[in-house]
Design a protein around this motif. Structure first.
Motif, PDB file in Angstrom:
ATOM      1  N   ARG A 402       0.601  -1.377  -0.121  1.00  0.00           N
ATOM      2  CA  ARG A 402      -0.091  -0.627  -0.023  1.00  0.00           C
ATOM      3  C   ARG A 402       0.770   0.670   0.038  1.00  0.00           C
ATOM      4  NH1 ARG A 402      -2.893  -1.904   5.189  1.00  0.00           N
ATOM      5  NH2 ARG A 402      -1.097  -2.684   5.350  1.00  0.00           N
ATOM      6  N   GLU A 403       1.968   1.041   0.492  1.00  0.00           N
ATOM      7  CA  GLU A 403       3.046   2.585   0.679  1.00  0.00           C
ATOM      8  C   GLU A 403       4.381   1.581  -0.023  1.00  0.00           C
ATOM      9  OE1 GLU A 403       3.558   2.940   4.549  1.00  0.00           O
ATOM     10  OE2 GLU A 403       1.007   4.064   4.941  1.00  0.00           O
ATOM     11  N   LYS A 404       5.280   3.301  -0.496  1.00  0.00           N
ATOM     12  CA  LYS A 404       6.466   2.279  -0.839  1.00  0.00           C
ATOM     13  C   LYS A 404       7.252   1.534  -0.527  1.00  0.00           C
ATOM     14  CE  LYS A 404       8.324   7.311  -0.316  1.00  0.00           C
ATOM     15  NZ  LYS A 404       9.233   7.945  -1.288  1.00  0.00           N
ATOM     16  N   GLU A 406       6.576  -0.625   1.924  1.00  0.00           N
ATOM     17  CA  GLU A 406       6.240  -2.119   2.340  1.00  0.00           C
ATOM     18  C   GLU A 406       6.277  -2.505   1.279  1.00  0.00           C
ATOM     19  OE1 GLU A 406       2.140  -3.479   3.692  1.00  0.00           O
ATOM     20  OE2 GLU A 406       1.620  -2.170   2.440  1.00  0.00           O
TER      21      GLU A 406
END
Length: 413
Positions: A402-404, A406
């Motif tokens: 979901r986030e860079k 991750e």
């Protein structure tokens, strides 16, 4: 040139189509499709043996055709197959009723579209095709998933988001698959071009098999449906486009959303067949005929099964704001597909009432057991969400979440 002049000319042109001839159809305007579930009758005396075929005469208005000759109104069937059909239909309805109850208990969350009332379509189709044929449908997919190689437990567990589900609890109601069943698809109408692609693969591999791409009357106006028609006809694909016309989309009757509700005529140059989708024998006959059509090199076909759903579009829809309760009750009491088949079995002397009650009882017990086993299955671990994104063995080295920051690493390559 003014807009008013253009508009008036446009209206005049639409009202006076000089020289335009209607496309050939075998559906005269005064004829109506027969949609009762119990109007077929034996054309000969039934044999004693359960596995010996006999001929049944379908009602004369079981089929309407477009740009082709309709199949004959006779079908060969056995006593054993009639009982097997009944057994499967009862089990499928019990499964959907169990899903209804579990949803109301909040053990199933999210989207859930049931096919109670439409069992003759899925079961009748399955009795006319084999495991090498391919089926793809919309989100009203639970019965197809079981019939195409799944299990009742696998469907119920999937609806509940458990690891024993057919998609390991990660797909839910709308995303269930088997090697011969391509879903379960959540986007309205999006499965139709995928179905055309599956048919293209069948043709490329020179397999004499058919693809049945199903969609509902509510999806029939999607542009991608017509694009699929065009490509299938252009490439002469062995694809049967199947419209399950249950009369209502998501809160809207077909007549309010579609200018042409004879969905089997919408393929332009593609022949079509309208079928009584409440009589399982008519469904079986039409499906076998459709498979023969597309696998014999005649190109694609549009088949419309006229059926009816008793519940709402989904579990969030009460199904009574755009139709009356009396209408639903009338369909249940007069045109129910399972009741129609039951009448055939009893009136034709295939078996007795006690045997059918035993089948009903066993179906309930099997579904109840499947529900209890599904309840014992755990929820999937969060780490498994990284799996099954790609076909096994084709994953990229890593996948962003979901986030860079991750990132999941599949391999060190």
């Amino acid at each position: 040139m003014s807009f008013s002049l253009l508009r008036s000319r446009g209206l005049r042109a639409a009202a006076r189509p000089i020289g335009v001839k209607p496309l050939r159809s075998t559906l005269p305007s005064m004829r109506y499709l027969q949609t009762d579930a119990d109007k077929s009758s034996p054309a000969e005396e039934l044999p004693e043996a359960g596995d010996k075929p006999f001929t049944v005469a379908l009602h004369g208005e079981s089929f309407h055709s477009y740009r082709c000759d309709a199949p004959s109104n006779e079908i060969s069937i056995t006593k054993d197959e009639l009982v097997k059909m009944y057994t499967t239909m009862v089990q499928m309805r019990r499964m959907e009723q169990a899903a209804d109850a579990l949803y109301k208990q909040k053990m199933i969350r999210g989207f859930c579209h049931l096919a109670i009332g439409q069992e003759a379509v899925s079961v009748g189709m399955e009795h006319a095709i084999d495991g090498d044929d391919r089926v793809i449908t919309s989100y009203r997919c639970h019965t197809f998933a079981v019939l195409r190689g799944g299990t009742v437990k696998g469907v119920i567990a999937e609806l509940m988001g458990r690891v024993d589900g057919m998609s390991y609890g990660k797909g839910g109601s709308m995303h269930i698959f088997t090697p011969s069943f391509f879903g379960g698809n959540g986007i309205v109408g999006a499965q139709v071009p995928v179905g055309a692609g599956i048919a293209l693969a069948q043709k490329y591999l020179k397999k004499k098999t058919a693809t049945f791409a199903l969609y509902g009357d509510g999806a029939s106006n999607q542009g991608q449906v017509f694009e699929s028609y065009n490509m299938a006809k252009l490439w002469n694909l062995p694809c049967v486009f199947v419209c399950e016309n249950n009369k209502y989309g998501m809160g809207t009757s077909a007549e309010r959303s579609s200018q042409n509700t004879d969905f089997f005529t919408r393929g332009d140059k593609i022949p079509g067949l309208q079928v009584n989708g409440m009589d399982i024998l008519a469904v079986k006959k039409a499906t076998a005929w459709a498979k023969e059509w597309v696998t014999s090199g005649k190109g694609p076909l549009v088949v419309e099964f006229v059926t009816y759903r008793y519940g709402g579009h989904s579990m969030s829809d009460p199904g009574t704001t755009y139709r009356t309760r009396d209408e639903v009750q009338q369909m249940r009491s007069e045109k129910d597909a399972i009741a129609g088949l039951k009448r055939y079995i009893l009136e034709w002397g295939v078996t007795d009432e006690a045997s059918l009650k035993a089948i009903d009882k066993k179906a309930k017990e099997e579904v109840d057991q499947a529900v209890e086993e599904a309840k014992q299955s755990p929820f999937p671990d969060v780490k498994t969400f990284w799996t099954d994104i790609y076909y096994k063995g084709t994953e990229p080295p890593m996948m962003r979440g979901r986030e860079k920051e991750e990132v999941h690493v599949y391999s060190q390559a």
